[in-house]
Design a protein around this motif. Structure first.
Motif, PDB file in Angstrom:
ATOM      1  N   MET A  60     137.100 -24.471 -30.076  1.00 11.41           N
ATOM      2  CA  MET A  60     137.584 -25.369 -29.038  1.00 11.41           C
ATOM      3  C   MET A  60     136.895 -25.035 -27.728  1.00 11.41           C
ATOM      4  SD  MET A  60     141.231 -26.848 -28.361  1.00 11.41           S
ATOM      5  CE  MET A  60     140.697 -28.351 -29.093  1.00 11.41           C
ATOM      6  N   THR A  61     136.622 -26.036 -26.927  1.00  6.53           N
ATOM      7  CA  THR A  61     135.919 -25.814 -25.660  1.00  6.53           C
ATOM      8  C   THR A  61     136.880 -25.277 -24.616  1.00  6.53           C
ATOM      9  OG1 THR A  61     136.319 -28.069 -24.928  1.00  6.53           O
ATOM     10  CG2 THR A  61     134.267 -27.645 -26.099  1.00  6.53           C
ATOM     11  N   LYS A  62     136.318 -24.477 -23.724  1.00  4.65           N
ATOM     12  CA  LYS A  62     137.149 -23.947 -22.649  1.00  4.65           C
ATOM     13  C   LYS A  62     137.338 -25.013 -21.588  1.00  4.65           C
ATOM     14  CE  LYS A  62     133.336 -21.984 -20.080  1.00  4.65           C
ATOM     15  NZ  LYS A  62     132.732 -20.835 -19.505  1.00  4.65           N
ATOM     16  N   TYR A  74     125.809 -38.081 -27.945  1.00  5.59           N
ATOM     17  CA  TYR A  74     126.976 -37.583 -27.216  1.00  5.59           C
ATOM     18  C   TYR A  74     127.859 -36.730 -28.130  1.00  5.59           C
ATOM     19  CZ  TYR A  74     131.406 -37.594 -24.711  1.00  5.59           C
ATOM     20  OH  TYR A  74     132.568 -37.217 -24.096  1.00  5.59           O
ATOM     21  N   GLN A  75     128.160 -37.227 -29.320  1.00  5.29           N
ATOM     22  CA  GLN A  75     129.015 -36.478 -30.247  1.00  5.29           C
ATOM     23  C   GLN A  75     128.355 -35.172 -30.676  1.00  5.29           C
ATOM     24  OE1 GLN A  75     132.138 -37.005 -30.970  1.00  5.29           O
ATOM     25  NE2 GLN A  75     132.158 -38.826 -29.688  1.00  5.29           N
ATOM     26  N   LEU A  76     127.044 -35.225 -30.924  1.00  6.68           N
ATOM     27  CA  LEU A  76     126.315 -34.016 -31.303  1.00  6.68           C
ATOM     28  C   LEU A  76     126.357 -32.985 -30.179  1.00  6.68           C
ATOM     29  CD1 LEU A  76     124.548 -32.626 -33.426  1.00  6.68           C
ATOM     30  CD2 LEU A  76     122.570 -33.756 -32.387  1.00  6.68           C
ATOM     31  N   ALA A  77     126.128 -33.433 -28.946  1.00 12.46           N
ATOM     32  CA  ALA A  77     126.156 -32.522 -27.801  1.00 12.46           C
ATOM     33  C   ALA A  77     127.546 -31.915 -27.625  1.00 12.46           C
ATOM     34  CB  ALA A  77     125.734 -33.256 -26.527  1.00 12.46           C
ATOM     35  N   LYS A  78     128.591 -32.743 -27.726  1.00  6.44           N
ATOM     36  CA  LYS A  78     129.968 -32.218 -27.598  1.00  6.44           C
ATOM     37  C   LYS A  78     130.222 -31.144 -28.658  1.00  6.44           C
ATOM     38  CE  LYS A  78     133.259 -33.932 -25.622  1.00  6.44           C
ATOM     39  NZ  LYS A  78     134.035 -33.653 -24.429  1.00  6.44           N
ATOM     40  N   TYR A  79     129.776 -31.405 -29.886  1.00  8.86           N
ATOM     41  CA  TYR A  79     130.000 -30.455 -30.972  1.00  8.86           C
ATOM     42  C   TYR A  79     129.217 -29.161 -30.747  1.00  8.86           C
ATOM     43  CZ  TYR A  79     130.065 -28.237 -35.503  1.00  8.86           C
ATOM     44  OH  TYR A  79     130.208 -27.320 -36.506  1.00  8.86           O
ATOM     45  N   VAL A  80     127.913 -29.297 -30.475  1.00  9.77           N
ATOM     46  CA  VAL A  80     127.068 -28.107 -30.326  1.00  9.77           C
ATOM     47  C   VAL A  80     127.539 -27.254 -29.152  1.00  9.77           C
ATOM     48  CG1 VAL A  80     124.718 -27.319 -29.761  1.00  9.77           C
ATOM     49  CG2 VAL A  80     125.069 -29.128 -31.455  1.00  9.77           C
ATOM     50  N   TYR A  81     127.802 -27.866 -28.001  1.00  9.98           N
ATOM     51  CA  TYR A  81     128.243 -27.090 -26.848  1.00  9.98           C
ATOM     52  C   TYR A  81     129.636 -26.511 -27.091  1.00  9.98           C
ATOM     53  CZ  TYR A  81     124.231 -29.159 -24.516  1.00  9.98           C
ATOM     54  OH  TYR A  81     122.955 -29.554 -24.180  1.00  9.98           O
ATOM     55  N   GLY A  82     130.462 -27.229 -27.847  1.00 11.98           N
ATOM     56  CA  GLY A  82     131.778 -26.694 -28.204  1.00 11.98           C
ATOM     57  C   GLY A  82     131.663 -25.452 -29.065  1.00 11.98           C
ATOM     58  N   VAL A  83     130.755 -25.479 -30.040  1.00 10.16           N
ATOM     59  CA  VAL A  83     130.523 -24.312 -30.890  1.00 10.16           C
ATOM     60  C   VAL A  83     130.001 -23.154 -30.042  1.00 10.16           C
ATOM     61  CG1 VAL A  83     129.088 -23.398 -32.771  1.00 10.16           C
ATOM     62  CG2 VAL A  83     130.168 -25.637 -33.010  1.00 10.16           C
ATOM     63  N   VAL A 111     131.148 -23.629 -24.620  1.00  9.06           N
ATOM     64  CA  VAL A 111     131.083 -24.128 -23.248  1.00  9.06           C
ATOM     65  C   VAL A 111     131.507 -25.587 -23.218  1.00  9.06           C
ATOM     66  CG1 VAL A 111     129.271 -22.545 -22.513  1.00  9.06           C
ATOM     67  CG2 VAL A 111     128.647 -24.771 -23.392  1.00  9.06           C
ATOM     68  N   ASN A 112     131.951 -25.998 -22.076  1.00  6.80           N
ATOM     69  CA  ASN A 112     132.371 -27.368 -21.839  1.00  6.80           C
ATOM     70  C   ASN A 112     131.121 -28.242 -21.708  1.00  6.80           C
ATOM     71  OD1 ASN A 112     132.990 -29.629 -19.952  1.00  6.80           O
ATOM     72  ND2 ASN A 112     135.057 -28.788 -20.130  1.00  6.80           N
ATOM     73  N   PHE A 113     131.132 -29.421 -22.317  1.00  7.05           N
ATOM     74  CA  PHE A 113     129.993 -30.343 -22.260  1.00  7.05           C
ATOM     75  C   PHE A 113     129.604 -30.648 -20.820  1.00  7.05           C
ATOM     76  CE2 PHE A 113     128.581 -34.834 -21.983  1.00  7.05           C
ATOM     77  CZ  PHE A 113     127.370 -34.710 -22.633  1.00  7.05           C
ATOM     78  N   GLU A 114     130.585 -30.917 -19.969  1.00  5.42           N
ATOM     79  CA  GLU A 114     130.306 -31.268 -18.578  1.00  5.42           C
ATOM     80  C   GLU A 114     129.666 -30.104 -17.831  1.00  5.42           C
ATOM     81  OE1 GLU A 114     133.149 -31.978 -20.150  1.00  5.42           O
ATOM     82  OE2 GLU A 114     133.108 -34.169 -20.162  1.00  5.42           O
ATOM     83  N   ASP A 115     130.138 -28.875 -18.099  1.00  5.75           N
ATOM     84  CA  ASP A 115     129.536 -27.706 -17.456  1.00  5.75           C
ATOM     85  C   ASP A 115     128.087 -27.529 -17.886  1.00  5.75           C
ATOM     86  OD1 ASP A 115     131.919 -27.191 -16.177  1.00  5.75           O
ATOM     87  OD2 ASP A 115     132.539 -25.605 -17.564  1.00  5.75           O
ATOM     88  N   GLN A 116     127.816 -27.744 -19.163  1.00  6.71           N
ATOM     89  CA  GLN A 116     126.449 -27.628 -19.665  1.00  6.71           C
ATOM     90  C   GLN A 116     125.550 -28.700 -19.059  1.00  6.71           C
ATOM     91  OE1 GLN A 116     125.435 -25.111 -21.662  1.00  6.71           O
ATOM     92  NE2 GLN A 116     123.340 -25.818 -21.585  1.00  6.71           N
ATOM     93  N   LEU A 117     126.071 -29.904 -18.946  1.00  3.95           N
ATOM     94  CA  LEU A 117     125.313 -30.997 -18.346  1.00  3.95           C
ATOM     95  C   LEU A 117     125.000 -30.685 -16.884  1.00  3.95           C
ATOM     96  CD1 LEU A 117     124.130 -33.804 -18.815  1.00  3.95           C
ATOM     97  CD2 LEU A 117     126.335 -34.761 -18.184  1.00  3.95           C
TER      98      LEU A 117
END
Length: 104
Positions: free
Chosen positions: A1-3, A24-33, A36-42
């Motif tokens: 789960m993402t922080k 988008y779904q791939l990025a959410k999944y990879v960054y979640g694994v 990190v939060n997708f928005e923070d990574q972006l």
């Protein structure tokens, strides 16, 4: 789960990037694994790209003269806004709650 991202809500904006649903779904999944939060990574990726772009010759040429003065003002304004600390822990939603404190 993402922080959960902990940021000052008054100094952040929500953006809606136009990208394919699959990416988008791939990025959410990879960054979640990654944890990190997708928005923070972006945000981190955009910061790195801006640092790179602002060092390029085309950019330094573009902000010479009058345009450079406007850019320096913008940089100062952005810097000042990032330093702004809200004294309230209440969200905009809470501040607009009509059922609390005088709403009809």
């Amino acid at each position: 789960m993402t922080k959960k991202s902990i940021k000052n809500e008054r100094t952040t904006v929500r953006i809606g990037p136009r990208m394919s649903r699959g990416l988008y779904q791939l990025a959410k999944y990879v960054y979640g694994v990654k944890g990190v939060n997708f928005e923070d990574q972006l945000e981190e990726l955009v910061e790195k790209d801006l640092d790179y772009q602002m060092k390029q010759k085309w950019f330094t040429n573009a902000i010479s003269g009058k345009e450079g003065q406007h850019f320096e003002k913008l940089k100062k304004t952005v810097s000042d806004a990032e330093g702004f600390q809200s004294h309230s822990d209440r969200s905009d939603f809470d501040l607009n709650n009509l059922n609390e404190g005088g709403g009809e």
